[in-house]
Design a protein around this motif. Structure first.
Motif, PDB file in Angstrom:
ATOM      1  N   LEU A   1       1.470  -6.932  -1.941  1.00 24.72           N
ATOM      2  CA  LEU A   1       2.080  -7.019  -3.259  1.00 24.72           C
ATOM      3  C   LEU A   1       3.552  -7.401  -3.138  1.00 24.72           C
ATOM      4  N   TYR A   2       4.119  -7.802  -4.248  1.00 20.32           N
ATOM      5  CA  TYR A   2       5.505  -8.273  -4.231  1.00 20.32           C
ATOM      6  C   TYR A   2       6.510  -7.125  -4.251  1.00 20.32           C
ATOM      7  N   ASP A   3       7.529  -7.230  -3.405  1.00 12.56           N
ATOM      8  CA  ASP A   3       8.796  -6.564  -3.663  1.00 12.56           C
ATOM      9  C   ASP A   3       9.727  -7.636  -4.231  1.00 12.56           C
ATOM     10  N   LEU A   4      10.963  -7.278  -4.542  1.00 15.59           N
ATOM     11  CA  LEU A   4      11.836  -8.256  -5.198  1.00 15.59           C
ATOM     12  C   LEU A   4      12.106  -9.456  -4.306  1.00 15.59           C
TER      13      LEU A   4
ATOM     14  N   VAL B   1      13.024  -3.470  -6.315  1.00 13.08           N
ATOM     15  CA  VAL B   1      12.352  -2.627  -5.324  1.00 13.08           C
ATOM     16  C   VAL B   1      12.272  -3.340  -3.972  1.00 13.08           C
ATOM     17  N   ASP B   2      12.171  -2.528  -2.908  1.00 14.74           N
ATOM     18  CA  ASP B   2      12.060  -3.103  -1.565  1.00 14.74           C
ATOM     19  C   ASP B   2      10.804  -2.623  -0.852  1.00 14.74           C
ATOM     20  N   THR B   3       9.814  -2.182  -1.618  1.00 15.41           N
ATOM     21  CA  THR B   3       8.528  -1.800  -1.022  1.00 15.41           C
ATOM     22  C   THR B   3       7.422  -2.689  -1.570  1.00 15.41           C
ATOM     23  N   GLN B   4       6.393  -2.910  -0.757  1.00 12.50           N
ATOM     24  CA  GLN B   4       5.256  -3.724  -1.174  1.00 12.50           C
ATOM     25  C   GLN B   4       3.996  -2.868  -1.314  1.00 12.50           C
ATOM     26  N   TYR B   5       4.207  -1.564  -1.517  1.00 11.90           N
ATOM     27  CA  TYR B   5       3.091  -0.619  -1.613  1.00 11.90           C
ATOM     28  C   TYR B   5       3.079   0.060  -2.976  1.00 11.90           C
ATOM     29  N   LEU B   6       1.909   0.605  -3.320  1.00 16.14           N
ATOM     30  CA  LEU B   6       1.744   1.439  -4.499  1.00 16.14           C
ATOM     31  C   LEU B   6       1.486   2.866  -4.047  1.00 16.14           C
ATOM     32  N   SER B   7       1.977   3.819  -4.805  1.00 19.95           N
ATOM     33  CA  SER B   7       1.638   5.213  -4.507  1.00 19.95           C
ATOM     34  C   SER B   7       0.199   5.466  -4.938  1.00 19.95           C
ATOM     35  N   ASP B   8      -0.414   6.471  -4.347  1.00 16.02           N
ATOM     36  CA  ASP B   8      -1.837   6.739  -4.596  1.00 16.02           C
ATOM     37  C   ASP B   8      -2.132   7.063  -6.061  1.00 16.02           C
TER      38      ASP B   8
ATOM     39  N   THR C   1       9.315   5.205  -2.091  1.00 15.55           N
ATOM     40  CA  THR C   1      10.350   6.214  -2.328  1.00 15.55           C
ATOM     41  C   THR C   1      10.566   6.361  -3.837  1.00 15.55           C
ATOM     42  N   ASP C   2      11.467   5.558  -4.388  1.00 12.89           N
ATOM     43  CA  ASP C   2      11.773   5.691  -5.813  1.00 12.89           C
ATOM     44  C   ASP C   2      10.790   4.936  -6.699  1.00 12.89           C
ATOM     45  N   HIS C   3      10.399   3.750  -6.269  1.00 10.86           N
ATOM     46  CA  HIS C   3       9.535   2.900  -7.091  1.00 10.86           C
ATOM     47  C   HIS C   3       8.532   2.188  -6.207  1.00 10.86           C
ATOM     48  N   HIS C   4       7.414   1.790  -6.837  1.00 13.36           N
ATOM     49  CA  HIS C   4       6.384   1.062  -6.113  1.00 13.36           C
ATOM     50  C   HIS C   4       6.594  -0.449  -6.248  1.00 13.36           C
ATOM     51  N   ALA C   5       5.689  -1.215  -5.648  1.00 15.77           N
ATOM     52  CA  ALA C   5       5.758  -2.682  -5.695  1.00 15.77           C
ATOM     53  C   ALA C   5       5.689  -3.181  -7.141  1.00 15.77           C
TER      54      ALA C   5
ATOM     55  N   LYS D   1      13.492  -4.301   7.477  1.00 19.45           N
ATOM     56  CA  LYS D   1      14.132  -4.200   6.166  1.00 19.45           C
ATOM     57  C   LYS D   1      15.190  -3.109   6.129  1.00 19.45           C
ATOM     58  N   GLU D   2      14.977  -2.048   6.898  1.00 24.33           N
ATOM     59  CA  GLU D   2      15.932  -0.946   6.919  1.00 24.33           C
ATOM     60  C   GLU D   2      17.311  -1.417   7.338  1.00 24.33           C
TER      61      GLU D   2
END
Length: 611
Positions: free
Chosen positions: A269-272, A308-315, A364-368, A512-513
């Motif tokens: 999925l997309y991050d920014l 956002v900088d994550t490409q994942y969704l929370s469960d 962390t704060d937001h998903h993809a 990315k870190e």
């Protein structure tokens, strides 16, 4: 009375509608026990040098470094901002509770905290934290308000970033302008912009200094199939001609035929950053244009939070995905439902769930960035293009893997009394397109990089090990090619990985870190380099100007130009956000570093001058 404050009027009015605050007072809405107001982005900023010390009002080498004993904030000098702040302060002074409804990220936290500090807030504060602006998300967010103290580290990271940028930017810009610009040319130096410029200048120099060199490739055609020598290229023609002579007229024999079945997973999925990269490659949109567009889509409730900088969704998002799919299924543009046929095969069965998509530990704060399920209406062409990428990526992750077979055929020619010379041909056969079906009807490529060619997709004839026959060898002269200029897409990737060229998705995610700049700030950094006339566009390419090159050539401190060192700073800021690093230590390190930089530049006895 509960006072809610949003980052923009449009967002504030949406929140007011949900809360039943329907009385319009122009600068705020009121009703049902709530007053809802807003900022216009930043209302406050760090004080300027002259606000701390009379001597700092004037640019002077003798005054450097400028390090205030304590940093302070002030209202931005704008009539509209001052009027709005006065309204906010009056509401705050009479509030029983404040609900911070700023954008749910580091910058949004900083904006609202500074306004509260300036207004000298005393009452309790809670935080609205949501990832989309749908009515359902807003209602759910207000049902689960969080304590302001939960986001203290987020604020500390934001204020540390702002102070760090002030310390380096204010001091280094004055230092280099006075020393090397001689008051004729302002030389802007920044914690992120300067190492970013250094990346572009380094690439520019590699291109300018590049000298093409010839090389020769030995290949042959057997049964209408091109085979290339496995020994590699020849750096001089004579060696190539000798090899050609050894195989000319000799039979070609198939020595190995290996067929392997493989799978290719859907793109993440997309991050920014990955969204900005694809929009630049596919549509030529600048990073800033993409950010502004997806921010609008978010505010209009069509997509989730973009910075956002994550490409994942929370469960916990998984149960909501069928409703999102249904919203996309019903989406219509000009009486055409573009996603219906793509979603139909997924209907009536449980959506697949993989760790590549759903992993709470990676959020962390937001998903993809994904669609909200609200069918979009009234989109511009640009908004439609960006939304379409997000929608297709979301649909594709629930499709099966692509299945394909790769065939590698090795043939050889046996010269007289010498070791055989081997040749190779490869082919790829799609067995089941899987998720590629989603992209089949659109003129968009799902690939994430523009420097790596796809596997050879040609189909090969059937070869049998041991078969032999005539062939037609060729010796082809080619030239080495110069490095490519950065595009905004490749520059964003370089910023994301601290200047390292990385194709592998998992490795890129790990780096990315240590990237330079935040995903939400990189577009602005690139635009700043344009405004300073340090870089220019030539079609899609980014070129360094003479001024940009001269500036980087003048800066000898690696701390200012190294993407890797700046990436380490960014890592520390992320660690502050996650309670792993002391913000005071970060600021003190920068203070010491700027003291050393000032000392080194002032002792430079050269007579450099940048025009």
């Amino acid at each position: 009375m509960k006072v809610c404050i949003a980052e923009k009027p449009s967002v504030g009015r949406d929140i007011a509608r949900i809360l039943g605050a329907t009385t319009d007072h122009r600068s705020y809405m009121e009703g049902n026990g709530y007053q809802v107001t807003w900022t216009f982005g930043h209302l406050c900023e760090l004080k300027e040098p002259g606000d701390y010390c009379e001597n700092w009002k004037h640019w002077s080498l003798a005054a450097l470094p400028m390090i205030p004993p304590r940093f302070g904030i002030k209202l931005i000098d704008d009539k509209r901002i001052k009027e709005q702040f006065n309204v906010i302060k009056k509401l705050y002074d009479n509030a029983d509770e404040i609900i911070n409804c700023g954008d749910a990220g580091q910058e949004g936290e900083l904006i609202q905290r500074w306004v509260m500090q300036k207004a000298n807030v005393k009452c309790p504060v809670r935080r609205l934290w949501i990832s989309s602006m749908t009515d359902e998300a807003i209602r759910d967010g207000f049902a689960h308000l969080r304590e302001q103290s939960d986001y203290e580290s987020l604020y500390l990271a934001g204020v540390s970033r702002a102070i760090g940028d002030w310390i380096l930017g204010m001091n280094a810009t004055r230092l280099y302008t006075l020393k090397y610009g001689r008051n004729h040319q302002v030389l802007s130096i920044g914690r992120v912009q300067t190492p970013t410029l250094a990346l572009i200048v380094q690439r520019q120099k590699e291109i300018d200094n590049f000298k093409p060199e010839p090389y020769w490739v030995l290949s042959t055609v057997y049964r209408d199939t091109l085979f290339t020598a496995t020994s590699g290229k020849f750096t001089n023609k004579e060696d190539g001609e000798k090899a050609f002579a050894l195989i000319d007229g000799k039979p070609f024999t198939i020595t190995s035929v290996v067929k392997k079945n493989n799978t290719e997973q859907p793109r993440q999925l997309y991050d920014l950053t990955s969204l900005q990269v694809d929009c630049n490659r596919k549509f030529g949109y600048s990073a800033e244009m993409t950010l502004n567009t997806v921010q609008t889509l978010y505010e209009r409730k069509f997509t989730t939070y973009p910075r956002v900088d994550t490409q994942y969704l929370s469960d916990d998002i998984y149960p909501k995905c069928p409703d999102i799919m249904n919203g996309l299924f019903m989406t219509s543009f000009a009486n055409n439902r573009p996603y219906a046929e793509l979603i139909r095969p997924l209907g009536g069965k449980k959506l697949k769930k993989t760790k590549r998509v759903f992993d709470t530990s990676k959020v962390t704060d937001h998903h993809a960035i994904i669609p909200t399920g609200v069918p979009p209406r009234g989109l511009t062409d640009v908004e439609l293009n960006v939304f379409n990428l997000i929608a297709l990526r979301f649909i594709s992750v629930f499709y099966p893997d692509c299945k394909f077979a790769t065939t590698t055929v090795i043939g050889s020619v046996q010269p007289d009394d010498r070791k055989p010379i081997d040749f190779k041909a490869t082919g790829k056969e799609i067995l089941d397109p899987g998720w590629h079906v989603v992209y089949g009807m659109y003129d968009v490529s799902p690939t994430d990089n523009d420097t790596k060619a796809d596997n050879d997709t040609r189909s090969l004839p059937h070869f049998e090990k041991g078969e032999s026959g005539p062939h037609k060898p060729t010796l082809t002269e080619k030239m080495t090619t110069q490095p490519k200029h950065y595009t905004e897409a490749s520059l964003l990737r370089a910023m994301e990985t601290a200047g390292k060229f990385v194709e592998d998705e998992e490795l890129r995610a790990a780096l990315k870190e240590n990237g330079i700049g935040r995903p939400s700030s990189r577009a602005g950094i690139i635009e700043t380099l344009f405004k300073r006339h340090y870089i220019r566009r030539k079609r899609k390419s980014l070129e360094a100007t003479e001024t940009g090159i001269a500036l980087i050539d003048t800066i000898k401190e690696k701390l200012l130009t190294s993407a890797e060192l700046t990436g380490i700073w960014e890592k520390k800021l992320r660690d502050i956000e996650h309670h792993k690093y002391d913000p005071a230590m970060f600021v003190n390190e920068l203070k010491k570093q700027i003291e050393n930089i000032v000392k080194d530049v002032l002792t430079d006895s050269s007579n450099k001058y940048i025009e």
